[in-house]
Each structure stands twice: as C-alpha cells, then as structure tokens.
Design a protein around this motif. Sequence first.
Motif, short mmCIF file in Angstrom:
data_model
loop_
_atom_site.label_atom_id
_atom_site.label_comp_id
_atom_site.label_asym_id
_atom_site.label_seq_id
_atom_site.Cartn_x
_atom_site.Cartn_y
_atom_site.Cartn_z
N MET A 1 0.90 -1.03 0.01
CA MET A 1 0.06 -0.13 0.09
C MET A 1 0.99 1.18 -0.05
N THR A 2 0.56 2.13 -0.75
CA THR A 2 1.41 3.31 -0.98
C THR A 2 1.10 4.42 0.33
N ALA A 3 1.88 5.10 0.90
CA ALA A 3 1.77 6.06 1.86
C ALA A 3 0.73 7.16 1.35
N LYS A 4 0.04 7.61 2.23
CA LYS A 4 -0.84 8.79 2.11
C LYS A 4 -0.04 10.12 2.09
N ARG A 5 -0.51 10.91 0.98
CA ARG A 5 0.12 12.37 0.89
C ARG A 5 -0.55 13.37 1.63
N ILE A 6 0.35 14.27 2.12
CA ILE A 6 -0.29 15.25 2.81
C ILE A 6 0.50 16.75 2.33
N LEU A 7 -0.07 17.63 2.04
CA LEU A 7 0.39 18.86 1.83
C LEU A 7 0.51 19.90 3.01
N VAL A 8 1.51 20.36 3.53
CA VAL A 8 1.67 21.20 4.65
C VAL A 8 1.80 22.51 3.97
N ILE A 9 0.76 23.67 4.08
CA ILE A 9 0.98 24.90 3.71
C ILE A 9 1.07 25.87 4.89
N ASP A 10 2.28 26.41 5.06
CA ASP A 10 2.76 27.27 6.12
C ASP A 10 3.68 28.31 5.78
N ASP A 11 3.70 29.47 6.03
CA ASP A 11 4.73 30.33 5.90
C ASP A 11 5.74 30.21 6.62
N GLU A 12 5.89 29.53 7.84
CA GLU A 12 6.89 29.61 8.52
C GLU A 12 7.75 28.23 8.60
N GLU A 24 5.98 12.34 8.75
CA GLU A 24 6.79 11.20 7.96
C GLU A 24 6.90 10.25 8.94
N MET A 25 7.80 10.30 10.22
CA MET A 25 8.02 9.49 10.98
C MET A 25 7.12 8.75 12.04
N VAL A 26 6.20 9.56 12.27
CA VAL A 26 5.30 9.10 13.14
C VAL A 26 3.83 8.51 12.53
N GLY A 27 3.57 9.27 11.47
CA GLY A 27 2.42 8.98 10.75
C GLY A 27 2.56 8.39 9.23
N ASN A 28 3.74 8.01 9.03
CA ASN A 28 4.13 7.47 7.76
C ASN A 28 3.33 8.05 6.35
N TRP A 29 3.45 9.31 6.64
CA TRP A 29 2.85 10.34 5.43
C TRP A 29 4.02 10.40 4.45
N GLU A 30 3.69 10.85 3.31
CA GLU A 30 4.45 11.29 2.43
C GLU A 30 4.20 12.72 2.20
N VAL A 31 5.20 13.57 2.44
CA VAL A 31 4.77 15.12 3.05
C VAL A 31 5.27 15.89 1.69
N LEU A 32 4.36 16.70 1.22
CA LEU A 32 4.63 17.81 0.36
C LEU A 32 4.63 19.32 1.15
N THR A 33 5.35 20.21 0.90
CA THR A 33 5.04 21.53 1.54
C THR A 33 5.29 22.72 0.68
N ALA A 34 4.42 23.73 1.25
CA ALA A 34 4.28 24.99 0.34
C ALA A 34 4.61 25.99 1.54
N GLY A 35 5.18 27.20 1.01
CA GLY A 35 5.54 28.25 1.93
C GLY A 35 4.59 29.38 1.98
N SER A 36 3.40 29.29 0.84
CA SER A 36 2.43 30.29 0.91
C SER A 36 1.17 29.76 0.37
N ALA A 46 -1.31 20.23 -8.80
CA ALA A 46 -0.45 19.58 -9.54
C ALA A 46 -0.18 18.02 -8.96
N GLU A 47 -0.33 17.95 -7.71
CA GLU A 47 -0.01 17.04 -7.10
C GLU A 47 -1.53 16.13 -6.42
N LEU A 48 -2.40 16.75 -6.08
CA LEU A 48 -3.58 16.18 -5.63
C LEU A 48 -3.34 15.19 -4.44
N PRO A 49 -2.82 15.98 -3.34
CA PRO A 49 -2.64 15.30 -2.16
C PRO A 49 -3.90 14.58 -1.35
#
Length: 124
Positions: A1-12, A24-36, A46-49
């Motif tokens: 089973m593939t890991a679920k993907r989550i996008l974290v959007i935070d300016d910090e 990633e470590m605790v939840g086994n998610w694949e994580v994408l990030t965005a700064g704005s 583009a990624e449809l998390p």
Amino acid sequence: MTAKRILVIDDEEDIREVAQLSLEMVGNWEVLTAGSGREGLAVAAAELPDAILLDVMMPDLDGPSTFEKLQENPRTRNIPVILLTAKMQAADRRRFERLGINGVIAKPFDPMTLAEQVAEALQP
C-alpha cells in the motif's frame, strides 16, 4: 500500500519542517510542503494530495482565502483540509466547520501526536 500524501502549507519554515518530520516519522505520510497560500494552490492542483494541513495566518493569501480558492477549483475541491492556528476562538471553530473544514489543530502542536490529530480529523 502506498503512503498517503499530505500537503503542509505554512509560511513558517520551522513549522513546515517539524510537521513534515512528525508526519513522515510518526504517521508514515508522504509530505509535500508549500511556503505560501499561492504556492500551496499550485502544489495541490498539480499533486492532488490526500489531505492538506493549512496555516490560518499567512501574509498575502491567508488560510481561509486559500481554502476558498481550493473549493473553487474542481481538481482540489474534494481534498480534505485541516487548519493549523495559533489563535483559536470557539466562534472561529464554528465558522470553519460551516465552511467545510475537516478539523482544526492548535499551534504549537505536539510533534508526537500531530499524525494522530490529523488522522482523527480525517475520520468520516
């Protein structure tokens, strides 16, 4: 089973890094990030998390405005969104629930329980 993907959007950047490590470590998610919000909209389309963790207070395009734009786009409309916020009032929580937000997580969050909080918020 593939890991679920989550996008974290935070300016910090440090919040993004802690959330990414935690998910990633605790939840086994694949994580994408965005700064704005604008970057997050592009990455989401583009990624449809599988889910989005979205900061409420960001310069330029804040969390609620970003959420509205996600809802306007047929590609991103059905992605569950969980808000991250440092200032949480009961009235805000009710307003966010009416908008269709899946959950709200208070900042600062505990990195050891963040994945659990996200999973809980995503329960139907």
